[in-house]
Design a protein around this motif. Sequence first.
Motif, PDB file in Angstrom:
ATOM      1  N   PHE A 131      22.247  33.015  94.094  1.00 25.94           N
ATOM      2  CA  PHE A 131      21.275  32.509  93.141  1.00 25.94           C
ATOM      3  C   PHE A 131      20.081  33.427  92.949  1.00 25.94           C
ATOM      4  O   PHE A 131      19.417  33.386  91.932  1.00 25.94           O
ATOM      5  CB  PHE A 131      20.803  31.146  93.673  1.00 25.94           C
ATOM      6  CG  PHE A 131      19.841  30.413  92.786  1.00 25.94           C
ATOM      7  CD1 PHE A 131      20.221  30.014  91.524  1.00 25.94           C
ATOM      8  CD2 PHE A 131      18.566  30.096  93.237  1.00 25.94           C
ATOM      9  CE1 PHE A 131      19.338  29.303  90.718  1.00 25.94           C
ATOM     10  CE2 PHE A 131      17.690  29.393  92.446  1.00 25.94           C
ATOM     11  CZ  PHE A 131      18.074  28.993  91.181  1.00 25.94           C
TER      12      PHE A 131
ATOM     13  N   LYS B  79      28.748  35.369  90.041  1.00 23.36           N
ATOM     14  CA  LYS B  79      27.521  35.738  90.733  1.00 23.36           C
ATOM     15  C   LYS B  79      27.688  35.558  92.226  1.00 23.36           C
ATOM     16  O   LYS B  79      28.289  34.592  92.683  1.00 23.36           O
ATOM     17  CB  LYS B  79      26.360  34.855  90.246  1.00 23.36           C
ATOM     18  CG  LYS B  79      25.977  35.101  88.799  1.00 23.36           C
ATOM     19  CD  LYS B  79      24.784  34.230  88.444  1.00 23.36           C
ATOM     20  CE  LYS B  79      24.389  34.417  86.984  1.00 23.36           C
ATOM     21  NZ  LYS B  79      23.266  33.552  86.606  1.00 23.36           N
TER      22      LYS B  79
ATOM     23  N   SER C 247      23.256  27.296  86.345  1.00 20.52           N
ATOM     24  CA  SER C 247      24.140  28.460  86.370  1.00 20.52           C
ATOM     25  C   SER C 247      25.359  28.191  85.504  1.00 20.52           C
ATOM     26  O   SER C 247      25.977  27.128  85.606  1.00 20.52           O
ATOM     27  CB  SER C 247      24.580  28.769  87.801  1.00 20.52           C
ATOM     28  OG  SER C 247      25.547  29.788  87.802  1.00 20.52           O
ATOM     29  N   GLU C 248      25.694  29.150  84.659  1.00 17.48           N
ATOM     30  CA  GLU C 248      26.858  28.988  83.796  1.00 17.48           C
ATOM     31  C   GLU C 248      28.149  29.385  84.507  1.00 17.48           C
ATOM     32  O   GLU C 248      29.238  29.086  84.034  1.00 17.48           O
ATOM     33  CB  GLU C 248      26.687  29.842  82.526  1.00 17.48           C
ATOM     34  CG  GLU C 248      25.527  29.378  81.656  1.00 17.48           C
ATOM     35  CD  GLU C 248      25.348  30.253  80.425  1.00 17.48           C
ATOM     36  OE1 GLU C 248      26.135  31.211  80.276  1.00 17.48           O
ATOM     37  OE2 GLU C 248      24.429  29.974  79.639  1.00 17.48           O
ATOM     38  N   GLU C 249      28.019  30.087  85.622  1.00 19.20           N
ATOM     39  CA  GLU C 249      29.187  30.529  86.379  1.00 19.20           C
ATOM     40  C   GLU C 249      29.104  30.004  87.811  1.00 19.20           C
ATOM     41  O   GLU C 249      28.014  29.698  88.309  1.00 19.20           O
ATOM     42  CB  GLU C 249      29.251  32.063  86.407  1.00 19.20           C
ATOM     43  CG  GLU C 249      29.370  32.701  85.035  1.00 19.20           C
ATOM     44  CD  GLU C 249      29.297  34.213  85.111  1.00 19.20           C
ATOM     45  OE1 GLU C 249      29.018  34.736  86.215  1.00 19.20           O
ATOM     46  OE2 GLU C 249      29.516  34.861  84.080  1.00 19.20           O
TER      47      GLU C 249
ATOM     48  N   LEU D 276      28.611  29.823  91.635  1.00 18.10           N
ATOM     49  CA  LEU D 276      27.815  30.635  92.552  1.00 18.10           C
ATOM     50  C   LEU D 276      28.546  30.804  93.876  1.00 18.10           C
ATOM     51  O   LEU D 276      29.170  29.879  94.386  1.00 18.10           O
ATOM     52  CB  LEU D 276      26.453  29.979  92.801  1.00 18.10           C
ATOM     53  CG  LEU D 276      25.530  29.814  91.591  1.00 18.10           C
ATOM     54  CD1 LEU D 276      24.204  29.212  92.025  1.00 18.10           C
ATOM     55  CD2 LEU D 276      25.300  31.139  90.883  1.00 18.10           C
TER      56      LEU D 276
END
Length: 434
Positions: free
Chosen positions: A5, A2, A292-294, A296
Amino acid sequence: KKKNFLTQRSIAKNKTKMEDIVDTLIASGETSRLLDHFYLDEKLGFICRDTHTSTKIPQFEPYEALFNTAAESMKSNPQGFYDAVKSLPPFEKPILDIISEQLTGRREQYLAKMHTAGVLSYLASGFVSCNNLWVKQDRPYVPSVIAGPLGELAKDLGVQPWINYIFTGIYNWRLNDEQGDLCIENIIARGNLSGLVDESWFMMMGVAVELAGGSIPKIMLDSLVAIKNKDDDKLVELLEFMAEELLKLKVITRMKEHCDPDVFYNEIRVWIKPTSVEHHDGSHGVLFEGISEEPLMISGSTAAHSALFFAMDGFFNITHGKQAKDMQADFKSHLPQIQKDFIDLMWKSGNVRRYIDQHEESDMKVKLEEKFNSAVESLAKFKTLHIALVQRFIMEPAKKAQQAAMGTGGSTPIDYLKETREDGRSQMFKSDSQ
Protein backbone atom coordinates in the motif's frame (compact mmCIF):
# COMPACT_ATOMS: atom_id res chain seq x y z
CA LYS A 1 -0.11 -6.30 -8.91
CA LYS A 2 0.97 -3.81 -6.30
CA LYS A 3 3.36 -5.20 -3.75
CA ASN A 4 1.94 -3.09 -0.94
CA PHE A 5 0.00 0.00 0.00
CA LEU A 6 2.87 2.39 0.72
CA THR A 7 5.00 1.96 -2.39
CA GLN A 8 4.51 5.57 -3.46
CA ARG A 9 4.07 7.13 -0.05
CA SER A 10 5.73 10.54 0.25
CA ILE A 11 8.31 11.36 2.91
CA ALA A 12 7.01 12.45 6.32
CA LYS A 13 5.95 16.08 6.51
CA ASN A 14 8.26 18.48 8.31
CA LYS A 15 10.96 15.78 8.58
CA THR A 16 13.77 18.33 8.49
CA LYS A 17 12.13 20.36 11.24
CA MET A 18 11.70 17.20 13.33
CA GLU A 19 15.38 16.31 12.91
CA ASP A 20 16.41 19.80 14.06
CA ILE A 21 14.27 19.46 17.20
CA VAL A 22 15.71 16.01 17.96
CA ASP A 23 19.28 17.26 17.46
CA THR A 24 18.58 20.11 19.89
CA LEU A 25 17.20 17.73 22.50
CA ILE A 26 20.21 15.41 22.17
CA ALA A 27 22.57 18.36 22.55
CA SER A 28 20.75 19.45 25.71
CA GLY A 29 20.67 15.92 27.13
CA GLU A 30 16.87 15.97 27.50
CA THR A 31 16.22 12.27 26.91
CA SER A 32 12.88 12.42 28.75
CA ARG A 33 11.56 14.83 26.11
CA LEU A 34 12.99 12.62 23.38
CA LEU A 35 11.12 9.65 24.83
CA ASP A 36 7.90 11.68 24.80
CA HIS A 37 8.51 12.78 21.23
CA PHE A 38 8.77 9.17 20.01
CA TYR A 39 5.95 7.91 22.30
CA LEU A 40 8.44 5.78 24.23
CA ASP A 41 8.31 4.82 27.88
CA GLU A 42 11.43 5.00 30.06
CA LYS A 43 10.92 1.45 31.35
CA LEU A 44 8.48 -0.09 28.87
CA GLY A 45 10.04 1.10 25.64
CA PHE A 46 7.58 0.75 22.73
CA ILE A 47 4.83 -0.62 24.99
CA CYS A 48 2.17 2.00 25.80
CA ARG A 49 0.39 1.85 29.14
CA ASP A 50 -2.83 3.42 27.77
CA THR A 51 -3.49 1.76 24.42
CA HIS A 52 -7.29 1.80 24.28
CA THR A 53 -8.08 5.47 23.68
CA SER A 54 -10.48 4.82 20.79
CA THR A 55 -12.99 3.23 23.17
CA LYS A 56 -13.89 6.83 24.05
CA ILE A 57 -15.26 7.39 20.52
CA PRO A 58 -19.00 6.47 20.40
CA GLN A 59 -19.05 6.01 16.59
CA PHE A 60 -16.52 3.19 16.93
CA GLU A 61 -18.52 1.10 19.41
CA PRO A 62 -20.13 -1.26 16.81
CA TYR A 63 -16.66 -2.03 15.43
CA GLU A 64 -15.27 -2.68 18.91
CA ALA A 65 -18.21 -4.94 19.72
CA LEU A 66 -17.68 -7.08 16.62
CA PHE A 67 -13.92 -7.15 17.26
CA ASN A 68 -14.50 -8.40 20.82
CA THR A 69 -16.75 -11.28 19.69
CA ALA A 70 -15.10 -12.13 16.35
CA ALA A 71 -13.76 -15.61 17.25
CA GLU A 72 -17.02 -16.74 18.85
CA SER A 73 -19.09 -15.30 15.98
CA MET A 74 -17.03 -17.02 13.28
CA LYS A 75 -17.14 -20.39 15.02
CA SER A 76 -20.89 -20.35 15.64
CA ASN A 77 -22.03 -18.58 12.47
CA PRO A 78 -19.34 -17.76 9.86
CA GLN A 79 -21.88 -16.36 7.39
CA GLY A 80 -23.35 -14.20 10.15
CA PHE A 81 -19.93 -12.71 10.96
CA TYR A 82 -19.17 -12.17 7.28
CA ASP A 83 -22.46 -10.33 6.78
CA ALA A 84 -22.05 -8.40 10.05
CA VAL A 85 -18.76 -6.91 8.84
CA LYS A 86 -20.35 -5.77 5.59
CA SER A 87 -23.29 -4.30 7.54
CA LEU A 88 -21.25 -2.18 9.96
CA PRO A 89 -22.48 1.44 9.99
CA PRO A 90 -20.13 3.60 7.89
CA PHE A 91 -18.57 6.64 9.54
CA GLU A 92 -20.37 9.86 8.62
CA LYS A 93 -17.07 11.68 8.09
CA PRO A 94 -13.38 10.77 7.69
CA ILE A 95 -12.10 8.82 10.70
CA LEU A 96 -9.20 11.27 11.16
CA ASP A 97 -11.67 14.14 11.51
CA ILE A 98 -13.69 12.19 14.10
CA ILE A 99 -10.58 11.48 16.16
CA SER A 100 -9.27 15.06 16.00
CA GLU A 101 -12.69 16.47 16.96
CA GLN A 102 -13.29 14.17 19.92
CA LEU A 103 -9.81 13.76 21.37
CA THR A 104 -7.29 16.43 22.29
CA GLY A 105 -3.55 16.14 22.55
CA ARG A 106 -0.98 14.67 20.17
CA ARG A 107 -0.40 11.48 22.17
CA GLU A 108 -4.09 10.74 22.78
CA GLN A 109 -4.90 11.14 19.09
CA TYR A 110 -1.96 8.96 18.08
CA LEU A 111 -3.02 6.17 20.45
CA ALA A 112 -6.58 6.36 19.14
CA LYS A 113 -5.36 6.07 15.56
CA MET A 114 -3.16 3.08 16.38
CA HIS A 115 -5.82 1.23 18.34
CA THR A 116 -8.53 1.97 15.77
CA ALA A 117 -6.30 0.84 12.89
CA GLY A 118 -5.49 -2.31 14.87
CA VAL A 119 -9.16 -3.22 15.40
CA LEU A 120 -9.95 -2.55 11.74
CA SER A 121 -6.98 -4.68 10.61
CA TYR A 122 -8.23 -7.56 12.77
CA LEU A 123 -11.70 -7.28 11.23
CA ALA A 124 -10.15 -7.14 7.75
CA SER A 125 -8.08 -10.28 8.36
CA GLY A 126 -11.00 -12.05 10.02
CA PHE A 127 -13.29 -11.18 7.09
CA VAL A 128 -10.84 -12.48 4.46
CA SER A 129 -9.96 -15.64 6.43
CA CYS A 130 -13.61 -16.35 7.23
CA ASN A 131 -14.34 -16.27 3.52
CA ASN A 132 -11.39 -18.56 2.75
CA LEU A 133 -12.25 -21.10 5.44
CA TRP A 134 -16.03 -21.26 5.43
CA VAL A 135 -18.06 -18.79 3.38
CA LYS A 136 -16.17 -19.11 0.07
CA GLN A 137 -18.44 -16.66 -1.73
CA ASP A 138 -16.43 -13.79 -3.12
CA ARG A 139 -13.08 -12.90 -4.59
CA PRO A 140 -11.02 -12.08 -1.46
CA TYR A 141 -11.62 -8.43 -0.59
CA VAL A 142 -12.02 -6.04 2.32
CA PRO A 143 -15.33 -4.12 2.16
CA SER A 144 -15.21 -0.31 1.94
CA VAL A 145 -16.73 0.10 5.43
CA ILE A 146 -13.44 -1.34 6.77
CA ALA A 147 -11.02 -0.58 3.92
CA GLY A 148 -11.90 3.14 3.77
CA PRO A 149 -11.10 4.16 7.36
CA LEU A 150 -8.28 1.58 7.60
CA GLY A 151 -6.64 2.99 4.47
CA GLU A 152 -7.05 6.55 5.76
CA LEU A 153 -5.42 5.67 9.08
CA ALA A 154 -2.69 3.60 7.41
CA LYS A 155 -1.62 6.52 5.21
CA ASP A 156 -1.62 8.92 8.15
CA LEU A 157 0.37 6.57 10.40
CA GLY A 158 2.68 5.24 7.66
CA VAL A 159 1.70 1.59 8.09
CA GLN A 160 0.22 -1.12 5.85
CA PRO A 161 -3.59 -1.59 6.03
CA TRP A 162 -3.22 -5.16 7.28
CA ILE A 163 -2.70 -7.08 10.49
CA ASN A 164 0.86 -6.77 11.85
CA TYR A 165 3.03 -7.37 14.92
CA ILE A 166 2.20 -3.97 16.40
CA PHE A 167 -1.56 -4.48 16.03
CA THR A 168 -1.47 -8.07 17.33
CA GLY A 169 0.82 -7.31 20.26
CA ILE A 170 1.92 -3.83 21.30
CA TYR A 171 -1.57 -2.34 20.85
CA ASN A 172 -3.55 -5.50 21.57
CA TRP A 173 -2.97 -6.35 25.22
CA ARG A 174 -4.99 -5.85 28.38
CA LEU A 175 -4.36 -6.72 32.00
CA ASN A 176 -6.13 -9.83 33.23
CA ASP A 177 -6.08 -8.38 36.76
CA GLU A 178 -6.40 -4.59 36.50
CA GLN A 179 -4.67 -4.23 39.87
CA GLY A 180 -1.82 -6.56 38.96
CA ASP A 181 1.57 -6.00 37.34
CA LEU A 182 2.23 -5.55 33.66
CA CYS A 183 3.96 -8.89 32.98
CA ILE A 184 3.48 -11.96 30.79
CA GLU A 185 1.51 -13.77 33.52
CA ASN A 186 -1.03 -10.93 33.72
CA ILE A 187 -1.64 -9.89 30.10
CA ILE A 188 -3.98 -11.39 27.53
CA ALA A 189 -4.75 -10.48 23.93
CA ARG A 190 -7.81 -8.30 23.35
CA GLY A 191 -8.11 -9.46 19.75
CA ASN A 192 -8.05 -13.24 19.27
CA LEU A 193 -9.40 -14.52 15.95
CA SER A 194 -8.99 -18.23 16.71
CA GLY A 195 -10.34 -17.88 20.25
CA LEU A 196 -7.52 -20.14 21.48
CA VAL A 197 -5.36 -19.62 24.57
CA ASP A 198 -2.40 -20.53 22.35
CA GLU A 199 -3.04 -17.49 20.15
CA SER A 200 -3.27 -15.11 23.09
CA TRP A 201 -0.03 -16.46 24.61
CA PHE A 202 1.75 -16.32 21.25
CA MET A 203 0.75 -12.68 20.66
CA MET A 204 1.54 -11.67 24.22
CA MET A 205 4.99 -13.25 24.03
CA GLY A 206 5.88 -10.45 21.62
CA VAL A 207 4.75 -7.98 24.28
CA ALA A 208 6.83 -9.87 26.87
CA VAL A 209 9.96 -9.53 24.72
CA GLU A 210 9.32 -5.80 24.25
CA LEU A 211 8.80 -5.43 28.01
CA ALA A 212 12.02 -7.31 28.73
CA GLY A 213 13.84 -4.88 26.43
CA GLY A 214 11.81 -1.91 27.59
CA SER A 215 14.77 0.04 28.96
CA ILE A 216 16.83 -0.33 25.76
CA PRO A 217 15.41 2.67 23.82
CA LYS A 218 16.34 4.96 26.72
CA ILE A 219 19.80 3.36 26.95
CA MET A 220 20.28 4.13 23.26
CA LEU A 221 19.13 7.73 23.66
CA ASP A 222 21.33 8.22 26.74
CA SER A 223 24.22 6.82 24.69
CA LEU A 224 23.61 9.44 21.99
CA VAL A 225 23.96 12.12 24.67
CA ALA A 226 27.14 10.46 26.03
CA ILE A 227 28.62 10.41 22.52
CA LYS A 228 27.66 14.03 21.97
CA ASN A 229 29.40 14.96 25.24
CA LYS A 230 32.33 12.58 24.61
CA ASP A 231 31.58 11.02 28.00
CA ASP A 232 33.33 7.66 27.55
CA ASP A 233 32.88 6.54 31.15
CA LYS A 234 29.13 6.98 30.80
CA LEU A 235 29.09 5.14 27.47
CA VAL A 236 30.97 2.20 29.02
CA GLU A 237 28.36 2.07 31.78
CA LEU A 238 25.48 2.23 29.28
CA LEU A 239 26.87 -0.49 27.00
CA GLU A 240 27.39 -2.76 30.00
CA PHE A 241 23.81 -2.10 31.11
CA MET A 242 22.56 -2.82 27.59
CA ALA A 243 24.35 -6.19 27.45
CA GLU A 244 22.65 -7.17 30.72
CA GLU A 245 19.21 -5.99 29.59
CA LEU A 246 19.47 -7.86 26.29
CA LEU A 247 19.93 -11.13 28.17
CA LYS A 248 16.43 -10.63 29.62
CA LEU A 249 15.01 -11.23 26.15
CA LYS A 250 15.39 -14.95 26.90
CA VAL A 251 11.78 -14.68 28.10
CA ILE A 252 10.98 -15.80 24.54
CA THR A 253 11.83 -19.38 25.59
CA ARG A 254 8.58 -19.39 27.60
CA MET A 255 6.57 -19.57 24.36
CA LYS A 256 6.14 -23.35 24.76
CA GLU A 257 4.41 -22.97 28.13
CA HIS A 258 0.98 -22.17 26.64
CA CYS A 259 1.40 -22.35 22.87
CA ASP A 260 1.61 -25.71 21.13
CA PRO A 261 3.73 -25.69 17.92
CA ASP A 262 1.19 -27.71 15.91
CA VAL A 263 -1.70 -25.54 17.10
CA PHE A 264 0.24 -22.42 16.15
CA TYR A 265 1.18 -23.75 12.73
CA ASN A 266 -2.21 -25.18 11.79
CA GLU A 267 -4.77 -23.05 13.64
CA ILE A 268 -3.25 -19.63 14.37
CA ARG A 269 -1.09 -18.73 11.38
CA VAL A 270 -4.11 -18.67 9.07
CA TRP A 271 -5.30 -15.45 10.75
CA ILE A 272 -2.02 -13.54 10.40
CA LYS A 273 -0.81 -14.65 6.96
CA PRO A 274 0.18 -12.38 4.06
CA THR A 275 -2.54 -11.27 1.63
CA SER A 276 -0.47 -12.90 -1.13
CA VAL A 277 -1.29 -16.48 -0.08
CA GLU A 278 -3.43 -18.59 -2.38
CA HIS A 279 -7.07 -18.01 -1.49
CA HIS A 280 -10.09 -20.31 -1.73
CA ASP A 281 -10.65 -19.38 -5.39
CA GLY A 282 -7.00 -19.86 -6.39
CA SER A 283 -6.30 -16.12 -6.54
CA HIS A 284 -3.55 -14.18 -4.75
CA GLY A 285 -3.73 -10.76 -3.11
CA VAL A 286 -6.67 -8.95 -1.53
CA LEU A 287 -8.74 -6.13 -2.99
CA PHE A 288 -9.34 -3.21 -0.62
CA GLU A 289 -12.64 -1.76 -1.77
CA GLY A 290 -12.41 1.96 -2.49
CA ILE A 291 -8.67 2.35 -1.89
CA SER A 292 -7.10 0.06 -4.48
CA GLU A 293 -8.18 -1.02 -7.94
CA GLU A 294 -5.84 -4.02 -7.87
CA PRO A 295 -5.21 -6.75 -5.27
CA LEU A 296 -2.61 -5.70 -2.70
CA MET A 297 0.24 -8.00 -1.74
CA ILE A 298 1.03 -7.32 1.92
CA SER A 299 3.15 -9.45 4.27
CA GLY A 300 1.51 -10.83 7.40
CA SER A 301 2.19 -10.29 11.08
CA THR A 302 5.69 -11.25 12.20
CA ALA A 303 8.03 -10.43 15.07
CA ALA A 304 10.38 -9.10 12.38
CA HIS A 305 8.22 -5.94 12.47
CA SER A 306 9.72 -4.96 15.84
CA ALA A 307 11.21 -1.45 15.73
CA LEU A 308 13.39 -2.31 18.73
CA PHE A 309 15.63 -4.59 16.67
CA PHE A 310 15.78 -2.28 13.65
CA ALA A 311 16.86 0.52 15.98
CA MET A 312 19.61 -1.65 17.44
CA ASP A 313 20.92 -2.30 13.93
CA GLY A 314 21.43 1.44 13.57
CA PHE A 315 22.86 1.80 17.05
CA PHE A 316 25.46 -0.94 16.47
CA ASN A 317 25.89 -0.17 12.75
CA ILE A 318 24.82 -3.69 11.73
CA THR A 319 24.44 -3.73 7.96
CA HIS A 320 22.96 -6.55 5.90
CA GLY A 321 23.20 -8.07 2.42
CA LYS A 322 20.70 -7.31 -0.33
CA GLN A 323 18.26 -10.13 0.45
CA ALA A 324 17.93 -9.31 4.15
CA LYS A 325 17.89 -5.59 3.38
CA ASP A 326 15.02 -6.01 0.89
CA MET A 327 13.07 -8.07 3.40
CA GLN A 328 13.65 -5.45 6.09
CA ALA A 329 12.40 -2.69 3.79
CA ASP A 330 9.12 -4.60 3.50
CA PHE A 331 8.96 -5.29 7.25
CA LYS A 332 9.59 -1.62 8.05
CA SER A 333 6.65 -0.60 5.90
CA HIS A 334 4.44 -1.98 8.69
CA LEU A 335 5.94 0.39 11.27
CA PRO A 336 4.33 3.74 12.09
CA GLN A 337 6.32 6.71 10.82
CA ILE A 338 7.27 7.81 14.35
CA GLN A 339 9.03 4.46 14.89
CA LYS A 340 10.74 4.73 11.51
CA ASP A 341 11.97 8.17 12.60
CA PHE A 342 13.44 6.65 15.77
CA ILE A 343 15.24 4.01 13.68
CA ASP A 344 16.55 6.72 11.35
CA LEU A 345 17.83 8.64 14.38
CA MET A 346 19.82 5.61 15.52
CA TRP A 347 21.46 5.30 12.09
CA LYS A 348 22.17 9.01 11.88
CA SER A 349 23.36 9.77 15.42
CA GLY A 350 23.70 6.50 17.29
CA ASN A 351 26.49 4.81 15.41
CA VAL A 352 28.44 3.70 18.48
CA ARG A 353 30.92 1.62 16.52
CA ARG A 354 32.02 4.57 14.40
CA TYR A 355 32.46 6.68 17.54
CA ILE A 356 34.64 4.00 19.18
CA ASP A 357 36.61 3.54 15.94
CA GLN A 358 37.59 7.20 16.01
CA HIS A 359 39.39 6.78 19.35
CA GLU A 360 43.15 6.57 19.49
CA GLU A 361 44.55 3.33 20.93
CA SER A 362 44.12 3.47 24.70
CA ASP A 363 42.82 1.53 27.70
CA MET A 364 39.52 3.37 27.30
CA LYS A 365 39.18 2.26 23.67
CA VAL A 366 39.82 -1.36 24.69
CA LYS A 367 37.18 -1.07 27.40
CA LEU A 368 34.64 0.46 24.97
CA GLU A 369 35.32 -2.28 22.42
CA GLU A 370 34.83 -5.00 25.05
CA LYS A 371 31.50 -3.54 26.22
CA PHE A 372 30.34 -3.04 22.63
CA ASN A 373 31.19 -6.67 21.78
CA SER A 374 29.43 -7.92 24.88
CA ALA A 375 26.22 -6.08 23.95
CA VAL A 376 26.30 -7.33 20.34
CA GLU A 377 26.89 -10.90 21.54
CA SER A 378 23.92 -10.62 23.93
CA LEU A 379 21.77 -9.64 20.94
CA ALA A 380 23.17 -12.60 18.94
CA LYS A 381 22.29 -14.97 21.81
CA PHE A 382 18.68 -13.80 21.66
CA LYS A 383 18.60 -14.48 17.91
CA THR A 384 19.92 -17.99 18.55
CA LEU A 385 16.99 -18.57 20.94
CA HIS A 386 14.63 -17.14 18.33
CA ILE A 387 16.05 -19.49 15.69
CA ALA A 388 15.40 -22.49 17.95
CA LEU A 389 11.82 -21.29 18.42
CA VAL A 390 11.26 -20.91 14.66
CA GLN A 391 12.69 -24.40 14.16
CA ARG A 392 10.17 -25.82 16.61
CA PHE A 393 7.11 -23.76 15.64
CA ILE A 394 7.51 -23.46 11.84
CA MET A 395 10.17 -25.73 10.36
CA GLU A 396 9.19 -28.96 12.13
CA PRO A 397 5.38 -28.61 11.66
CA ALA A 398 5.98 -27.64 8.00
CA LYS A 399 8.06 -30.77 7.47
CA LYS A 400 5.36 -32.85 9.15
CA ALA A 401 2.74 -31.31 6.83
CA GLN A 402 5.06 -31.71 3.82
CA GLN A 403 4.86 -27.99 3.12
CA ALA A 404 7.45 -25.31 2.33
CA ALA A 405 8.55 -23.61 5.55
CA MET A 406 7.46 -19.99 5.22
CA GLY A 407 7.05 -17.39 7.95
CA THR A 408 3.92 -15.26 8.27
CA GLY A 409 6.00 -12.30 7.13
CA GLY A 410 6.53 -14.07 3.80
CA SER A 411 10.19 -14.95 4.44
CA THR A 412 12.21 -18.08 5.14
CA PRO A 413 12.72 -17.16 8.81
CA ILE A 414 15.62 -19.43 9.73
CA ASP A 415 17.83 -18.09 6.94
CA TYR A 416 16.88 -14.50 7.74
CA LEU A 417 17.59 -14.82 11.46
CA LYS A 418 20.89 -16.62 10.94
CA GLU A 419 22.04 -14.02 8.44
CA THR A 420 21.13 -11.04 10.64
CA ARG A 421 22.71 -12.71 13.69
CA GLU A 422 26.02 -13.24 11.91
CA ASP A 423 25.89 -9.76 10.35
CA GLY A 424 25.81 -8.45 13.92
CA ARG A 425 28.74 -10.54 15.05
CA SER A 426 30.74 -9.37 12.03
CA GLN A 427 30.61 -5.83 13.46
CA MET A 428 32.32 -6.86 16.70
CA PHE A 429 35.82 -5.50 17.31
CA LYS A 430 38.60 -8.00 16.79
CA SER A 431 41.29 -8.37 19.43
CA ASP A 432 44.97 -8.47 18.43
CA SER A 433 44.98 -12.24 18.84
CA GLN A 434 42.03 -12.71 16.39
